[in-house]
Design an enzyme around this catalytic site. Sequence first.
Site, mmCIF file in Angstrom:
data_model
loop_
_atom_site.group_PDB
_atom_site.id
_atom_site.type_symbol
_atom_site.label_atom_id
_atom_site.label_comp_id
_atom_site.label_asym_id
_atom_site.label_seq_id
_atom_site.Cartn_x
_atom_site.Cartn_y
_atom_site.Cartn_z
ATOM 1 C CE LYS A 40 -1.629 1.492 4.080
ATOM 2 N NZ LYS A 40 -1.363 2.889 4.471
ATOM 3 C CG ASN A 41 2.306 2.579 3.550
ATOM 4 O OD1 ASN A 41 1.133 2.904 3.299
ATOM 5 N ND2 ASN A 41 2.712 2.233 4.744
ATOM 6 C CB CYS A 44 -3.382 6.099 11.379
ATOM 7 S SG CYS A 44 -4.206 4.741 10.573
ATOM 8 N NE ARG A 56 1.179 10.214 10.831
ATOM 9 C CZ ARG A 56 0.566 9.197 10.219
ATOM 10 N NH1 ARG A 56 -0.562 8.758 10.677
ATOM 11 N NH2 ARG A 56 1.072 8.665 9.124
ATOM 12 C CG ASP A 116 3.542 1.023 9.500
ATOM 13 O OD1 ASP A 116 3.688 1.286 8.302
ATOM 14 O OD2 ASP A 116 3.311 1.897 10.372
ATOM 15 N NE ARG A 175 -6.731 4.646 6.133
ATOM 16 C CZ ARG A 175 -6.073 5.670 6.660
ATOM 17 N NH1 ARG A 175 -6.397 6.114 7.855
ATOM 18 N NH2 ARG A 175 -5.083 6.241 6.017
#
Length: 430
Positions: free
Chosen positions: A22-23, A117, A122, A305, A397
Site C-alpha cells: 500500500k505505502n 491514522c 502527523r 507498522d 484501509r
Amino acid sequence: MEQYAIKGGNPLVGEVEIGGAKNAALGVLAAAIMTDDMNIVDNLPDVRDINVLLQAMESIGVVVQRTDRHTVKINASMISGLVIENEYIKKIRASYYLLGALLGKYKHAEVALPGGCNIGSRKIDLHIKGFKALGATVKIEHGLIIADAKELKGAHIYMDTVSVGATINIMLASALAEGKTVIENAAKEPHVVDVANFLNSMGANIKGAGTDVIRITGVKRLNGSEYSIIPDQIEAGTFMFGAAITRGDVTVKNVIPKHLESTTAKLIEMGCQIEESDDAVRVVASRRPECTHVKTLPYPGFPTDMQPQISVTLALANGTSIVTESIFDNRFKYVDELAKMGSNIKVEGNTAIIEGVDKLTSADLTAPDLRAGAALVLACLTAEGFSTVDDIKYIERGYEDFDVKLRGLGAHIEKVESERELMKFKLKIG
Ligand code: EPZ
C-alpha cells in the site's frame, strides 16, 4: 456496524498470498501523473487508501481505468485542476503526495492539510521545508497547503527527522526540477526505493534510494511506463505474527524476504522456526512465544507498522517484554482494548512493559487505527470463544480481504453487518 466476528482457538495453518505494498503504491500512483503519457501499474492492493487516492486523482481530471482488480491505467494528460479537496485528504494522509507530484509537474498545487491514522502528531514541516528549498513558496490558507514556484531548482536538503512521506514528496517535486537535488538523512524503506525505481522507469534520474543519501538530477520530461508494485512487507509480517500468536504454521508467499529481516529476527528470538525461500517465508510456532525487547526504528530497523502486532504476541509470551515506540508519540491506544481480554501491559510514555499472560479471553473490541486493528484481530484469534472487532474500516484501509485470507488459514472469522448476522455466525460455527 460492519465488524469482524471471530471464534478463536484455531492455529493459523497454511499458505497466504501477499498483495502489493500500500505505502509504495500510494507514492507510485502520485508519480504516475507526472507525465502526459499512459502509465500502467499492477500488483496494486485493492484497499480503501488506494481507491481514495485514485478518486482524488480523478477529481482533478486524471483518467483512471482499472483493467483488473489489481491493475490500473493512468492518463494525466488532461488534468483540469490543481486543487485536491479536503474530502480526499481527510480520508487518507497520502493524498499529500499529489502536492509533490503536481508541484513538480505544474509548479503549482493546493492540497488540504492531511490527517492520517491517529497515532500521534502527523506533521508536514519537512515536506514544506523540502518544497521551499527547491524554490517554491508554501503557505497555509483556509486549511489548504498552497505551493507555487516560478521554477524549481535542485537543492541540498537535510531531513531533521527520517520521514518516509517527506522523502517521497521531495523526490516527486525534484524529479523535473533544474539541476541536482540531494536528500540527506533520507528514509530507506522499501517503498521509498519502489517509488524511486518507478520514477527512473519513467526516465527520471534518481540514485541512492535505499541509502540515507538520495541524489536526484532533474530531467526535462517523464514518459509512460509499466510497473509492478513490490509486495507489502507489513501485510506479510502481520500474517507471520498471526502464526506466532496462534502457535500455527504459516507460509507467506510472493514476498521479498530481505524486506522482512527485522520481523524474522524477532520471531526467531521469540522461539519460532523460520524457513526462507526466494519469494516465501514459513513461520512455525510450536510453543508459547518467548519474551523479548524491541524498539521501532526507521528501516532497516523494526517497523513501527509492526509494533501492535509484536506487542499483542508478546502479551502471551513467557516473561516480561519491553516495546519502545520511537517513531510516533501515540501508538499504544490498542493497549486499553487488549486489557479487555486480560492482558497485562503498562504503558509509560513511549514504552510498553508487557507481562506475558497464559491466555487472552474473548471480548468485543474496537479498532483504534489500521495496524492496531489488525493486531487486535490476531489477539481474538487466540482467545477461546466469540469476539468481535468493530470499526474495521480502519483495517480495510490497508488489508485486502483480511478475513478471507485468515479463513484460508483456518480461522473462524467473518465480516458481519448486524446483530442478526452475528447470531447466524455463532450458530453456524457453534
Ligand atoms: C508513512 O507515514 C507510512 N504511511 C506509515 O504507515 C508509517 O508508519 C510511517 O511512514 C513510518 O514508517 C504511508 O506511507 C502512507 P513519516 P508518514 O513521515 O510518511 C515525523 C500504515 O500503517 N515527521 O516517516 O506520515 C512524524 O511525526 C501507516 O500504513 C515530522 O516531524 O511517516 C513521525 O514522528 C501508518 N515532520 C516521523 O517523522 C514531517 O514533515 C516519521 O513519520 C513528517 C514526519
